[in-house]
Design a protein around this motif. Structure first.
Motif, PDB file in Angstrom:
ATOM      1  N   GLY A  22      20.636  37.240  28.920  1.00  0.00           N
ATOM      2  CA  GLY A  22      21.930  38.012  29.096  1.00  0.00           C
ATOM      3  C   GLY A  22      22.852  37.764  28.677  1.00  0.00           C
ATOM      4  N   SER A  23      22.944  35.759  28.784  1.00  0.00           N
ATOM      5  CA  SER A  23      24.360  34.955  27.853  1.00  0.00           C
ATOM      6  C   SER A  23      24.272  36.276  26.225  1.00  0.00           C
ATOM      7  N   ALA A  24      23.161  35.717  25.421  1.00  0.00           N
ATOM      8  CA  ALA A  24      23.360  36.474  24.765  1.00  0.00           C
ATOM      9  C   ALA A  24      23.622  37.319  23.979  1.00  0.00           C
ATOM     10  N   VAL A  25      23.108  38.612  24.771  1.00  0.00           N
ATOM     11  CA  VAL A  25      23.172  39.953  24.418  1.00  0.00           C
ATOM     12  C   VAL A  25      24.479  40.132  25.300  1.00  0.00           C
ATOM     13  N   GLY A  26      25.722  40.758  24.821  1.00  0.00           N
ATOM     14  CA  GLY A  26      26.984  40.632  24.442  1.00  0.00           C
ATOM     15  C   GLY A  26      27.117  41.894  23.922  1.00  0.00           C
ATOM     16  N   VAL A  27      28.923  42.252  23.863  1.00  0.00           N
ATOM     17  CA  VAL A  27      28.971  43.404  23.420  1.00  0.00           C
ATOM     18  C   VAL A  27      28.680  43.019  21.799  1.00  0.00           C
ATOM     19  N   GLY A  28      29.066  42.237  21.152  1.00  0.00           N
ATOM     20  CA  GLY A  28      28.611  41.748  19.734  1.00  0.00           C
ATOM     21  C   GLY A  28      27.540  42.207  19.491  1.00  0.00           C
ATOM     22  N   ASN A  29      26.504  42.515  20.123  1.00  0.00           N
ATOM     23  CA  ASN A  29      25.156  42.972  19.155  1.00  0.00           C
ATOM     24  C   ASN A  29      25.039  44.480  19.153  1.00  0.00           C
ATOM     25  N   GLY A 164      22.863  33.478  41.942  1.00  0.00           N
ATOM     26  CA  GLY A 164      23.963  34.636  41.619  1.00  0.00           C
ATOM     27  C   GLY A 164      24.145  35.417  39.772  1.00  0.00           C
ATOM     28  N   ILE A 165      23.852  34.397  39.100  1.00  0.00           N
ATOM     29  CA  ILE A 165      23.883  34.486  38.206  1.00  0.00           C
ATOM     30  C   ILE A 165      22.314  34.677  37.329  1.00  0.00           C
ATOM     31  N   GLU A 166      20.890  34.335  37.882  1.00  0.00           N
ATOM     32  CA  GLU A 166      19.871  34.068  37.771  1.00  0.00           C
ATOM     33  C   GLU A 166      19.328  35.346  38.748  1.00  0.00           C
ATOM     34  N   ARG A 167      20.318  35.946  39.518  1.00  0.00           N
ATOM     35  CA  ARG A 167      19.400  37.342  40.170  1.00  0.00           C
ATOM     36  C   ARG A 167      20.525  38.564  39.985  1.00  0.00           C
ATOM     37  N   ILE A 168      21.428  38.432  39.010  1.00  0.00           N
ATOM     38  CA  ILE A 168      22.002  39.694  38.744  1.00  0.00           C
ATOM     39  C   ILE A 168      20.925  39.738  37.160  1.00  0.00           C
ATOM     40  N   ARG A 170      17.496  38.408  36.679  1.00  0.00           N
ATOM     41  CA  ARG A 170      16.369  39.439  36.754  1.00  0.00           C
ATOM     42  C   ARG A 170      16.752  40.982  36.666  1.00  0.00           C
ATOM     43  N   TRP A 171      17.754  42.071  37.291  1.00  0.00           N
ATOM     44  CA  TRP A 171      17.777  43.327  37.277  1.00  0.00           C
ATOM     45  C   TRP A 171      18.700  43.668  36.428  1.00  0.00           C
ATOM     46  N   LEU A 172      19.541  43.016  36.089  1.00  0.00           N
ATOM     47  CA  LEU A 172      20.277  43.315  35.067  1.00  0.00           C
ATOM     48  C   LEU A 172      19.524  43.381  33.596  1.00  0.00           C
ATOM     49  N   LEU A 330      28.328  42.282  31.360  1.00  0.00           N
ATOM     50  CA  LEU A 330      28.595  41.577  31.923  1.00  0.00           C
ATOM     51  C   LEU A 330      27.999  39.692  32.332  1.00  0.00           C
ATOM     52  N   THR A 331      27.146  40.418  31.905  1.00  0.00           N
ATOM     53  CA  THR A 331      25.775  39.208  31.532  1.00  0.00           C
ATOM     54  C   THR A 331      26.713  37.354  31.256  1.00  0.00           C
ATOM     55  N   SER A 332      27.092  38.343  29.374  1.00  0.00           N
ATOM     56  CA  SER A 332      28.253  37.595  28.666  1.00  0.00           C
ATOM     57  C   SER A 332      29.187  36.707  29.584  1.00  0.00           C
ATOM     58  N   CYS A 333      29.598  38.154  30.105  1.00  0.00           N
ATOM     59  CA  CYS A 333      32.012  37.497  30.859  1.00  0.00           C
ATOM     60  C   CYS A 333      30.692  36.227  31.815  1.00  0.00           C
ATOM     61  N   ILE A 334      29.716  36.744  32.848  1.00  0.00           N
ATOM     62  CA  ILE A 334      29.194  35.768  33.170  1.00  0.00           C
ATOM     63  C   ILE A 334      28.973  34.089  33.142  1.00  0.00           C
ATOM     64  N   SER A 335      28.736  34.177  32.011  1.00  0.00           N
ATOM     65  CA  SER A 335      27.782  32.655  31.173  1.00  0.00           C
ATOM     66  C   SER A 335      29.328  32.111  30.484  1.00  0.00           C
ATOM     67  N   VAL A 336      30.535  32.835  29.931  1.00  0.00           N
ATOM     68  CA  VAL A 336      31.581  32.478  29.991  1.00  0.00           C
ATOM     69  C   VAL A 336      32.153  31.176  31.198  1.00  0.00           C
ATOM     70  N   LEU A 337      32.604  31.923  31.730  1.00  0.00           N
ATOM     71  CA  LEU A 337      32.947  31.935  33.309  1.00  0.00           C
ATOM     72  C   LEU A 337      32.195  30.495  33.969  1.00  0.00           C
ATOM     73  N   GLU A 338      31.337  30.952  33.568  1.00  0.00           N
ATOM     74  CA  GLU A 338      30.020  29.203  34.256  1.00  0.00           C
ATOM     75  C   GLU A 338      30.278  28.237  33.871  1.00  0.00           C
TER      76      GLU A 338
END
Length: 469
Positions: A22-29, A164-168, A170-172, A330-338
């Motif tokens: 999720g972190s890796a797959v972002g808007v750049g992809n 938070g991170i893992e739950r979202i 797993r769904w997204l 969102l998944t990438s943004c989460i990883s950056v803030l984390e």
């Protein structure tokens, strides 16, 4: 600082892989990869990229994740544990997500605005020539959407790693993959006839995407394609920004890191390739090669015109596409803030919720400032790579084009020649599993990656451009 609080770990291998992917797959992809593929010879770029993912990207990803799990610390202290003289490297790595976070929610806000347009029946407006520029230069709308995106990101981080991170993730992530596949298949079915009678199809666009184009290929041109593919790997795998070190520190000791890294590589590369299959055939069918313009204009200008030209189906496809883009961002943004929150928690020995609230407030302000960078705070700065940038571009250049290649170069020297590759290999084999690409890793980390990173760093500073014509 080695002790992790309860709930500050991924539940297992699947949770870790989905969060890391999720972190890796972002808007750049979604827009940068297809654009580069179209610009850099289609299948030629794909072949080079795939080789680099399996060698160069694999090396950086393995290093980051193994460092995180072995030290059980986020970047700022992980490098210090490896070698006290390299504490500065941890500090530099910490500042990469600090800078990226200032603008990532802004881009998320842009995407959210487009999703709202498609879901509220205003799709025709999004295809107008001036829609994107009018939106980002508004002193109100981009701020509101950026703040909304930042707020959602903060809430997820507030809930922690597993909750938070893992739950979202797993769904997204499964939903994201299904959406990409559906749109990619649809793109291949498109047939469009221009006013002059020219007929183009999605399948023809697929051929443009997959067939290696060697036209005008020179040594300098080949090197530029190689460097483009290398820079894309930073975007694609979230390496050299402390994120994967932080995520690695949350991985339990019994997880097979080699298998996890393989799965992250496969998932991320699959999404990148499907993104190209989703976008290039559709854009080609309606605009030929002219629509494959650089940067945000591909996602925010070219694609809405393509969706509009599709007629009624385009409204649905556009809605699904921008919803999917929200998930990826969102998944990438989460990883950056984390990565930021984890480092600050370690520095100040502070509680996650308190740190998250404080940093959430800081980045709500930063998001508003960057969102206004095209209106109230508009500036034009000449960057070392020859481009001209506003506030968002400046932050992106410093973090992605300057700091990340430099950090990668120094970290490969640290691992390859000071602490030694065995330091990483021991962690990869700590569960008793064989590290199957061990010798590839050793050759890359000692000899190839440092040189590649040095060349990429020269490119980012503009020095290499003097010699590549």
């Amino acid at each position: 600082m080695n002790e992790k609080k309860k709930g500050s770990n991924f539940s297992g291998q699947l949770g870790f892989v989905l969060a890391a992917a999720g972190s890796a797959v972002g808007v750049g992809n979604l827009w940068r990869f297809p654009y580069l593929a179209a610009k850099d010879g289609g299948g030629l770029f794909l072949i080079i990229y795939l080789i680099l993912v399996l060698t160069f990207g694999f090396t950086l990803l393995t290093s980051d994740i193994a460092i995180g799990r072995k030290t059980k610390k986020s970047a700022i202290y992980a490098y210090t544990e490896m070698n006290k003289k390299f504490k500065f490297l941890g500090i530099l790595t910490f500042f990469v997500p600090v800078l990226i976070m200032t603008y990532y929610a802004v881009i998320g806000g842009w995407i959210t605005r487009y999703a709202v347009v498609y879901f509220t029946g205003e799709a025709k407006a999004a295809a107008a020539d001036d829609f994107f520029v009018s939106f980002i230069t508004s002193p109100v709308a981009p701020v509101i959407y950026g703040l909304l995106f930042m707020f959602v990101t903060t809430v997820i981080i507030y809930k922690g790693v597993e909750g938070g991170i893992e739950r979202i993730s797993r769904w997204l992530m499964p939903v994201l993959l299904v959406m990409i596949v559906v749109i990619a298949v649809f793109s291949l079915t498109i047939t469009h006839k221009d006013a002059d009678g020219t007929v183009r199809t999605g399948l023809q666009g697929l051929l443009v995407y997959l067939k290696p184009d060697l036209t005008g290929l020179t040594p300098g041109r080949f090197l530029q394609i190689l460097l483009d593919a290398m820079s894309q790997i930073f975007f694609s795998l979230s390496v050299s920004m402390g994120i994967m070190i932080t995520y690695g520190s949350y991985v339990k000791p019994d997880v097979n890191l080699g298998k996890s890294i393989n799965q992250i590589e496969i998932f991320d590369t699959l999404v990148a390739f499907l993104a190209g299959m989703m976008i290039i055939p559709a854009v080609f069918a309606f605009t030929g090669t002219e629509g494959m313009s650089a940067g945000p204009s591909l996602m925010f200008v070219s694609l809405p015109k393509v969706f509009q030209a599709m007629g009624t189906p385009g409204i649905f496809v556009g809605a699904v596409f921008f919803l999917m883009a929200i998930f990826a961002t969102l998944t990438s943004c989460i990883s950056v803030l984390e990565a930021i929150v984890a480092n600050i928690m370690a520095i100040f020995h502070a509680d996650r919720k308190k740190v998250t609230l404080i940093m959430g407030a800081v980045y709500l302000i930063a998001t508003a400032v960057i969102a206004l960078g095209y209106s109230i705070f508009y500036v034009e700065v000449k960057l070392p790579n020859g481009s001209t940038g506003q506030l968002l571009d400046i932050m992106d250049y410093i973090s992605n084009s300057f700091m990340m290649p430099f950090i990668s170069m120094i970290s490969t020297i640290l691992i390859g020649w000071i602490v030694g590759p065995k330091w990483i290999i021991d962690e990869m084999e700590s569960t008793g599993d064989k590290f199957r690409r061990k010798y590839v890793y050793i050759v890359m980390i000692k000899y190839v990656a440092p040189i590649m990173m040095f060349i990429l760093f020269l490119q980012s500073t503009g020095i290499l451009g003097m010699f590549i014509k």
